[in-house]
Scaffold this active site. Structure first.
Site, PDB file in Angstrom:
ATOM      1  N   TRP A 140       0.890  -1.160   0.107  1.00 50.98           N
ATOM      2  CA  TRP A 140      -0.131   0.131  -0.046  1.00 50.98           C
ATOM      3  C   TRP A 140       0.660   1.351  -0.027  1.00 50.98           C
ATOM      4  O   TRP A 140       1.735   1.256   0.873  1.00 50.98           O
ATOM      5  CB  TRP A 140      -0.865  -0.015   1.143  1.00 50.98           C
ATOM      6  CG  TRP A 140      -1.923  -1.108   1.405  1.00 50.98           C
ATOM      7  CD1 TRP A 140      -2.709  -1.261   2.675  1.00 50.98           C
ATOM      8  CD2 TRP A 140      -2.327  -2.024   0.286  1.00 50.98           C
ATOM      9  NE1 TRP A 140      -3.534  -2.366   2.330  1.00 50.98           N
ATOM     10  CE2 TRP A 140      -3.146  -2.568   1.277  1.00 50.98           C
ATOM     11  CE3 TRP A 140      -2.044  -2.312  -0.910  1.00 50.98           C
ATOM     12  CZ2 TRP A 140      -4.097  -3.766   0.284  1.00 50.98           C
ATOM     13  CZ3 TRP A 140      -2.839  -3.229  -1.278  1.00 50.98           C
ATOM     14  CH2 TRP A 140      -3.927  -3.894  -0.729  1.00 50.98           C
ATOM     15  N   ASN A 150      -6.879  -0.994  -4.743  1.00 48.54           N
ATOM     16  CA  ASN A 150      -6.910  -2.275  -4.144  1.00 48.54           C
ATOM     17  C   ASN A 150      -8.777  -2.768  -4.574  1.00 48.54           C
ATOM     18  O   ASN A 150      -9.288  -2.266  -3.642  1.00 48.54           O
ATOM     19  CB  ASN A 150      -6.591  -2.454  -2.989  1.00 48.54           C
ATOM     20  CG  ASN A 150      -6.795  -3.603  -2.501  1.00 48.54           C
ATOM     21  OD1 ASN A 150      -6.419  -4.722  -3.005  1.00 48.54           O
ATOM     22  ND2 ASN A 150      -7.491  -3.907  -1.197  1.00 48.54           N
ATOM     23  N   GLU A 151      -8.618  -3.954  -5.437  1.00 51.88           N
ATOM     24  CA  GLU A 151     -10.115  -4.276  -5.589  1.00 51.88           C
ATOM     25  C   GLU A 151     -11.413  -3.487  -5.725  1.00 51.88           C
ATOM     26  O   GLU A 151     -12.096  -3.483  -5.020  1.00 51.88           O
ATOM     27  CB  GLU A 151     -10.198  -5.341  -4.610  1.00 51.88           C
ATOM     28  CG  GLU A 151      -9.412  -6.400  -4.348  1.00 51.88           C
ATOM     29  CD  GLU A 151      -9.570  -7.659  -3.432  1.00 51.88           C
ATOM     30  OE1 GLU A 151      -8.745  -8.695  -3.539  1.00 51.88           O
ATOM     31  OE2 GLU A 151     -10.689  -7.484  -2.669  1.00 51.88           O
ATOM     32  N   TYR A 191      -9.958 -15.880  -4.428  1.00 46.24           N
ATOM     33  CA  TYR A 191     -10.111 -16.566  -2.889  1.00 46.24           C
ATOM     34  C   TYR A 191     -11.278 -17.370  -2.868  1.00 46.24           C
ATOM     35  O   TYR A 191     -12.406 -17.019  -2.457  1.00 46.24           O
ATOM     36  CB  TYR A 191     -10.300 -15.395  -1.923  1.00 46.24           C
ATOM     37  CG  TYR A 191      -9.164 -14.390  -1.826  1.00 46.24           C
ATOM     38  CD1 TYR A 191      -8.004 -14.706  -1.028  1.00 46.24           C
ATOM     39  CD2 TYR A 191      -8.968 -13.303  -2.180  1.00 46.24           C
ATOM     40  CE1 TYR A 191      -6.837 -14.151  -0.795  1.00 46.24           C
ATOM     41  CE2 TYR A 191      -7.763 -12.297  -2.051  1.00 46.24           C
ATOM     42  CZ  TYR A 191      -6.811 -12.877  -1.276  1.00 46.24           C
ATOM     43  OH  TYR A 191      -5.746 -12.045  -1.062  1.00 46.24           O
ATOM     44  N   GLU A 226      -3.274 -11.794  -6.261  1.00 43.18           N
ATOM     45  CA  GLU A 226      -3.648 -12.218  -4.812  1.00 43.18           C
ATOM     46  C   GLU A 226      -4.304 -13.586  -5.192  1.00 43.18           C
ATOM     47  O   GLU A 226      -4.899 -13.750  -5.761  1.00 43.18           O
ATOM     48  CB  GLU A 226      -4.630 -11.217  -4.150  1.00 43.18           C
ATOM     49  CG  GLU A 226      -4.187  -9.983  -3.814  1.00 43.18           C
ATOM     50  CD  GLU A 226      -5.356  -9.146  -2.804  1.00 43.18           C
ATOM     51  OE1 GLU A 226      -5.930  -9.864  -2.116  1.00 43.18           O
ATOM     52  OE2 GLU A 226      -5.292  -7.946  -3.107  1.00 43.18           O
ATOM     53  N   TRP A 237      -0.915 -14.183  -1.348  1.00 42.47           N
ATOM     54  CA  TRP A 237      -1.215 -13.293  -0.156  1.00 42.47           C
ATOM     55  C   TRP A 237      -0.974 -14.180   0.912  1.00 42.47           C
ATOM     56  O   TRP A 237      -1.648 -15.126   1.124  1.00 42.47           O
ATOM     57  CB  TRP A 237      -2.605 -12.971  -0.388  1.00 42.47           C
ATOM     58  CG  TRP A 237      -3.124 -11.913   0.515  1.00 42.47           C
ATOM     59  CD1 TRP A 237      -3.739 -12.323   1.895  1.00 42.47           C
ATOM     60  CD2 TRP A 237      -3.118 -10.386   0.345  1.00 42.47           C
ATOM     61  NE1 TRP A 237      -4.121 -11.164   2.680  1.00 42.47           N
ATOM     62  CE2 TRP A 237      -3.613  -9.910   1.814  1.00 42.47           C
ATOM     63  CE3 TRP A 237      -3.034  -9.461  -0.428  1.00 42.47           C
ATOM     64  CZ2 TRP A 237      -3.904  -8.716   2.178  1.00 42.47           C
ATOM     65  CZ3 TRP A 237      -3.025  -8.287   0.011  1.00 42.47           C
ATOM     66  CH2 TRP A 237      -3.594  -7.798   1.089  1.00 42.47           C
TER      67      TRP A 237
END
Length: 405
Positions: free
Chosen positions: A86, A201-202, A279, A319, A361
């Protein structure tokens, strides 16, 4: 299966001269894109990498900087050459941006340290500008800042459309891109340690599931970034959910949409490469490992084909992981999952390129249990995972030299 794959990867590593590996990790050039491939000084660049979102947050406190050094040193020793982290912290604890345009120099010097340590250990960085989620501020904090000065804000997804919020965000981009590093003596935009910028981010948008609103925002912000810095690569930060541009592709999604369109969003010319996240333990919660892996195979194959045939841009699995907090978790299950994903990454990269690498991740230093979200890997404490990761790193570097030959 995982141990056999490790041996396979390590055998590939033996074919790659150690001197060449060292030269590649320390090369000072900017990473670029040539068609659907990453390049470094005219040669193919393939990588194995990792996420450590917390680096600046830790480095903002000088007494915790050893954690940054530990992770980057261990990662480099394992052949990991790219780290995503970040470059934002909006309001809250150890905020980089305290309020719009107001920055904490102490925290910025933490980011300076992260970049200088990454340079020291030959690790490239992907730096993200803002979060979709509330962690470390995110678009909700930007919306609140606008409300605080009397703007009419309907919700946090106004982040993509409200002129005041967009100006706040652009100011942050400019502040980061033009930052003078107090340690290296270089402006960020001139530092090849940074591989790429990431818009968010996403990104997700509940106000428009088609992906069109995000598309307009990406075009505006990508053009702005490139007006400041056209040497570094730029990516969006997307998970890979399909939208309305190719309706049939929506069947690949895990049963829902999030307001992005993998195809149309990544076709924007200022975006240099595509990303996906995965995920399966969250998206397919309650389904067994075989069902989750079957989804993973479809997810990766579909995006690889689209990156190759439609986008004609490199693809990164930015990720992925397997949580220790899931019922029935075992280290062997995580190692098997990682081995299978890595094998697919290698196969896709070998078969016509396009797949440029992956980012697990996530890596942590020792003694950071309070940061652990279930996906934490401490290389020194997880020898089996560390072996799989190291094998993949060497295999991807060896493959880059095979492709070049």
């Amino acid at each position: 299966m995982s141990y056999i794959f490790v041996l396979f990867l390590l055998s590939l590593a033996l074919a790659c001269d150690a001197r060449v590996l060292l030269e590649n990790s320390n090369n000072e050039g900017f990473i670029g894109v040539n068609g659907a491939h990453f390049e470094l000084n005219g040669s193919p660049f393939l990588f194995n990498g990792f996420n450590s979102y917390w680096l600046m947050h830790a480095a903002a406190e000088p007494s915790e900087r050893y954690k940054v050094t530990e992770v980057l040193q261990e990662a480099s020793s394992s052949g990991l050459s790219v780290c995503r982290t970040w470059a934002f912290s909006d309001g809250g604890d150890r905020a980089l941006q305290i309020s719009p345009g107001i920055y904490d120099e102490r925290v910025f010097q933490g980011l300076d340290f992260v970049i200088s340590e990454a340079k020291k250990y030959g690790v490239r960085l992907i730096l993200s500008f803002v979060n979709n989620y509330n962690n470390f501020g995110g678009k909700a904090q930007y919306a609140q800042w606008a409300r605080n000065v009397g703007a009419q804000i309907n919700g946090e997804d106004d982040f993509y459309t409200h002129s005041m919020i967009k100006d706040y965000y652009k100011n942050h981009i400019k502040k980061v891109v033009t930052r003078f590093n107090t340690i290296t003596g270089m402006t960020y935009k001139d530092d090849s340690t940074i591989m790429a910028w990431e818009l968010m981010n996403e990104p997700r948008n509940q106000a428009d599931y088609s992906g069109n609103t995000v598309n307009v925002w990406v075009q505006e912000m990508a053009s702005f970034v490139k007006s400041l810095d056209n040497r570094h690569l730029l990516e969006i930060g997307m998970e890979g959910f399909y939208g309305d541009s190719i309706p049939d592709r929506k069947s690949v999604n895990p049963g829902y949409q999030v307001g992005t369109d993998f195809i149309s969003n990544h076709l924007i010319k200022e975006i240099d490469f595509a990303t996906i996240h995965a995920y399966t333990d969250q998206w397919l919660s309650g389904q067994n490992d075989d069902a989750q892996m079957a989804f993973m195979q479809r997810w990766m194959t579909s995006h690889w084909q689209d990156a190759k045939n439609i986008l004609r841009k490199p693809l990164v699995l930015a990720e992925f992981g397997k949580s220790s907090k899931d019922p029935g978790f075992s280290q062997n299950a995580r190692d098997t999952f990682m081995s299978t994903i890595y094998r697919n990454i290698y196969s896709f990269a070998k078969d016509g390129g396009t797949m440029g690498g992956s980012l697990i991740w996530q890596l942590m230093a020792q003694g950071m249990e309070n940061y652990d979200d279930g996906y934490c890997i401490v290389l020194a404490q997880n020898p089996s995972s560390a072996g799989i990761i190291t094998g993949q790193s060497h295999a991807m570097t060896a493959l880059a030299h095979l492709v070049q030959a």
